[in-house]
Motif scaffolding. Sequence first.
Motif, PDB file in Angstrom:
ATOM      1  N   TYR A  97     -25.468 -32.682  -2.590  1.00  0.00           N
ATOM      2  CA  TYR A  97     -26.215 -33.861  -2.117  1.00  0.00           C
ATOM      3  C   TYR A  97     -24.846 -34.407  -1.376  1.00  0.00           C
ATOM      4  O   TYR A  97     -25.054 -35.451  -0.375  1.00  0.00           O
ATOM      5  CB  TYR A  97     -26.517 -34.390  -3.207  1.00  0.00           C
ATOM      6  CG  TYR A  97     -27.620 -34.203  -3.408  1.00  0.00           C
ATOM      7  CD1 TYR A  97     -28.952 -34.094  -3.649  1.00  0.00           C
ATOM      8  CD2 TYR A  97     -28.288 -34.191  -5.833  1.00  0.00           C
ATOM      9  CE1 TYR A  97     -30.443 -33.240  -4.101  1.00  0.00           C
ATOM     10  CE2 TYR A  97     -29.540 -33.496  -5.844  1.00  0.00           C
ATOM     11  CZ  TYR A  97     -30.437 -33.161  -5.281  1.00  0.00           C
ATOM     12  OH  TYR A  97     -31.844 -33.193  -5.795  1.00  0.00           O
ATOM     13  N   HIS A  98     -24.016 -34.313  -2.298  1.00  0.00           N
ATOM     14  CA  HIS A  98     -23.100 -34.801  -1.754  1.00  0.00           C
ATOM     15  C   HIS A  98     -22.576 -34.546  -0.289  1.00  0.00           C
ATOM     16  O   HIS A  98     -22.361 -35.355   1.386  1.00  0.00           O
ATOM     17  CB  HIS A  98     -20.761 -34.916  -2.509  1.00  0.00           C
ATOM     18  CG  HIS A  98     -20.490 -35.303  -2.060  1.00  0.00           C
ATOM     19  ND1 HIS A  98     -20.648 -36.856  -1.361  1.00  0.00           N
ATOM     20  CD2 HIS A  98     -19.240 -34.715  -1.138  1.00  0.00           C
ATOM     21  CE1 HIS A  98     -18.461 -36.916  -1.215  1.00  0.00           C
ATOM     22  NE2 HIS A  98     -18.284 -36.045  -0.528  1.00  0.00           N
ATOM     23  N   ALA A  99     -22.238 -33.138   0.026  1.00  0.00           N
ATOM     24  CA  ALA A  99     -22.610 -32.207   1.406  1.00  0.00           C
ATOM     25  C   ALA A  99     -23.189 -33.396   2.292  1.00  0.00           C
ATOM     26  O   ALA A  99     -23.251 -33.040   3.593  1.00  0.00           O
ATOM     27  CB  ALA A  99     -22.703 -31.213   1.593  1.00  0.00           C
ATOM     28  N   ALA A 100     -24.704 -33.600   2.126  1.00  0.00           N
ATOM     29  CA  ALA A 100     -25.860 -33.962   2.640  1.00  0.00           C
ATOM     30  C   ALA A 100     -26.069 -35.186   3.561  1.00  0.00           C
ATOM     31  O   ALA A 100     -26.679 -36.320   3.565  1.00  0.00           O
ATOM     32  CB  ALA A 100     -27.442 -33.193   1.929  1.00  0.00           C
ATOM     33  N   GLY A 101     -24.449 -36.419   2.489  1.00  0.00           N
ATOM     34  CA  GLY A 101     -24.828 -37.304   2.596  1.00  0.00           C
ATOM     35  C   GLY A 101     -25.435 -37.774   1.669  1.00  0.00           C
ATOM     36  O   GLY A 101     -26.212 -39.025   1.961  1.00  0.00           O
ATOM     37  N   GLU A 111     -12.151 -37.540 -10.892  1.00  0.00           N
ATOM     38  CA  GLU A 111     -12.127 -36.810  -9.363  1.00  0.00           C
ATOM     39  C   GLU A 111     -13.370 -36.658  -8.986  1.00  0.00           C
ATOM     40  O   GLU A 111     -13.268 -36.359  -7.288  1.00  0.00           O
ATOM     41  CB  GLU A 111     -11.200 -35.717  -9.340  1.00  0.00           C
ATOM     42  CG  GLU A 111     -11.748 -34.555 -10.071  1.00  0.00           C
ATOM     43  CD  GLU A 111     -12.337 -34.231 -11.561  1.00  0.00           C
ATOM     44  OE1 GLU A 111     -12.776 -33.719 -12.587  1.00  0.00           O
ATOM     45  OE2 GLU A 111     -12.180 -35.371 -12.631  1.00  0.00           O
ATOM     46  N   PHE A 112     -14.638 -36.651  -9.553  1.00  0.00           N
ATOM     47  CA  PHE A 112     -16.124 -36.016  -8.477  1.00  0.00           C
ATOM     48  C   PHE A 112     -15.959 -37.021  -7.870  1.00  0.00           C
ATOM     49  O   PHE A 112     -15.948 -37.783  -7.985  1.00  0.00           O
ATOM     50  CB  PHE A 112     -16.925 -35.716  -9.876  1.00  0.00           C
ATOM     51  CG  PHE A 112     -17.439 -34.958  -9.283  1.00  0.00           C
ATOM     52  CD1 PHE A 112     -18.119 -33.489  -9.975  1.00  0.00           C
ATOM     53  CD2 PHE A 112     -18.672 -35.155  -8.679  1.00  0.00           C
ATOM     54  CE1 PHE A 112     -18.867 -32.540  -8.649  1.00  0.00           C
ATOM     55  CE2 PHE A 112     -20.220 -34.613  -8.201  1.00  0.00           C
ATOM     56  CZ  PHE A 112     -19.696 -33.130  -8.963  1.00  0.00           C
ATOM     57  N   PRO A 113     -17.175 -36.553  -7.179  1.00  0.00           N
ATOM     58  CA  PRO A 113     -16.967 -37.150  -5.821  1.00  0.00           C
ATOM     59  C   PRO A 113     -17.936 -38.411  -6.094  1.00  0.00           C
ATOM     60  O   PRO A 113     -19.360 -38.090  -6.976  1.00  0.00           O
ATOM     61  CB  PRO A 113     -18.196 -36.308  -4.988  1.00  0.00           C
ATOM     62  CG  PRO A 113     -17.628 -34.862  -4.674  1.00  0.00           C
ATOM     63  CD  PRO A 113     -16.701 -34.888  -6.365  1.00  0.00           C
ATOM     64  N   GLN A 114     -17.878 -39.780  -5.497  1.00  0.00           N
ATOM     65  CA  GLN A 114     -18.725 -40.595  -6.254  1.00  0.00           C
ATOM     66  C   GLN A 114     -19.347 -40.673  -7.617  1.00  0.00           C
ATOM     67  O   GLN A 114     -20.264 -41.164  -8.506  1.00  0.00           O
ATOM     68  CB  GLN A 114     -20.246 -40.399  -5.360  1.00  0.00           C
ATOM     69  CG  GLN A 114     -20.023 -39.904  -4.134  1.00  0.00           C
ATOM     70  CD  GLN A 114     -19.760 -41.644  -3.045  1.00  0.00           C
ATOM     71  OE1 GLN A 114     -20.648 -42.326  -3.047  1.00  0.00           O
ATOM     72  NE2 GLN A 114     -19.333 -40.886  -1.927  1.00  0.00           N
ATOM     73  N   TRP A 115     -18.099 -40.564  -8.008  1.00  0.00           N
ATOM     74  CA  TRP A 115     -17.845 -41.001  -9.850  1.00  0.00           C
ATOM     75  C   TRP A 115     -17.946 -42.354  -9.852  1.00  0.00           C
ATOM     76  O   TRP A 115     -17.654 -43.373  -9.536  1.00  0.00           O
ATOM     77  CB  TRP A 115     -16.349 -40.556 -10.400  1.00  0.00           C
ATOM     78  CG  TRP A 115     -16.223 -40.426 -11.497  1.00  0.00           C
ATOM     79  CD1 TRP A 115     -15.767 -41.438 -12.657  1.00  0.00           C
ATOM     80  CD2 TRP A 115     -17.016 -39.960 -12.688  1.00  0.00           C
ATOM     81  NE1 TRP A 115     -15.785 -41.692 -13.776  1.00  0.00           N
ATOM     82  CE2 TRP A 115     -16.573 -41.402 -13.472  1.00  0.00           C
ATOM     83  CE3 TRP A 115     -18.000 -39.092 -12.681  1.00  0.00           C
ATOM     84  CZ2 TRP A 115     -16.945 -40.503 -15.205  1.00  0.00           C
ATOM     85  CZ3 TRP A 115     -17.968 -38.040 -14.245  1.00  0.00           C
ATOM     86  CH2 TRP A 115     -17.771 -38.864 -15.221  1.00  0.00           C
ATOM     87  N   THR A 116     -18.323 -41.935 -11.092  1.00  0.00           N
ATOM     88  CA  THR A 116     -19.220 -44.031 -11.556  1.00  0.00           C
ATOM     89  C   THR A 116     -18.429 -43.357 -13.658  1.00  0.00           C
ATOM     90  O   THR A 116     -19.035 -42.798 -13.398  1.00  0.00           O
ATOM     91  CB  THR A 116     -20.422 -43.915 -11.470  1.00  0.00           C
ATOM     92  OG1 THR A 116     -21.427 -43.910 -11.521  1.00  0.00           O
ATOM     93  CG2 THR A 116     -20.497 -44.186  -9.667  1.00  0.00           C
TER      94      THR A 116
END
Length: 278
Positions: free
Chosen positions: A24-28, A41-46
């Motif tokens: 999902y991250h790679a697809a924006g 460290e994970f993309p879009q971490w909350t």
Amino acid sequence: MSTTSPTVGVLGLGIIGAIWAERYHAAGKLTAAWNRTPRPEFPQWTDTPEDVALAADCLQVVVADPAAVQSVLDALLPALNASKTVIQSSTIDPASSERFRRQVAATGARYLEAPFTGSKPAAEAGKTVFYLGGDEALCAELDPLLALVSETRMRIGDPRQACALKLSMNLNIAAQMQALSEAHAIARGAGIPDDVFFHALSKNASRSGLSDLKEPLLRAGDYPPMFSVKHMHKDMRLASGMEVAAGFPLLEAVTARLAEAEREGLGDEDFAALRKLF
């Protein structure tokens, strides 16, 4: 929620959830990610499930069992409204699915049951298959989003039916794995080389996608988790709790065998480690 380009937050960054979130991250499309064990460290971490609900249109839950789903929903429910959709992708039982659907619907949000088949290699290749339970229009609306992490989306019916089908499929592969383990043990016990056994299997009607997938593990006697013993055992317990499955002899036998594997310390290994019990 946007009907043209929804964003997604993933709650549960285990073997499968992390792969989906990366895709999902790679697809924006990924705007939030959360896990019970922090992964900053994970993309879009909350930091909290509530943060995921605030950041994303669709909230995809992929955790271990009904109790874990309930704990996530307890945190999410106060932040839900008519602009949000919960996509429930954990393997759960039909009764739990109905309870969760009612809880989500009471907030005005929408609910899609979306259990899946396909272990780690399938997820990495984007070949996950979703069994969708919910409104037909909602399934169609979310198809482009789910297509980012899957090869096939099958609308099964209502949420309870999607869960029942998922458990039925897992019973089938668990039983196949037990049979394959026994067959392999017989052949090795007779001194038949693995090359001969698997060549014969490749020409036999019993060859399956499962036997192809698990062949390297059986040859090596090494079982890194693609789908763990403990999770398959959980799924078989859920299936056993369904009224329609009461007294099913093969289900009872496979459940008992998986329980034995857990007692032997194999819970975190791939369920092909049933072979180790021989």
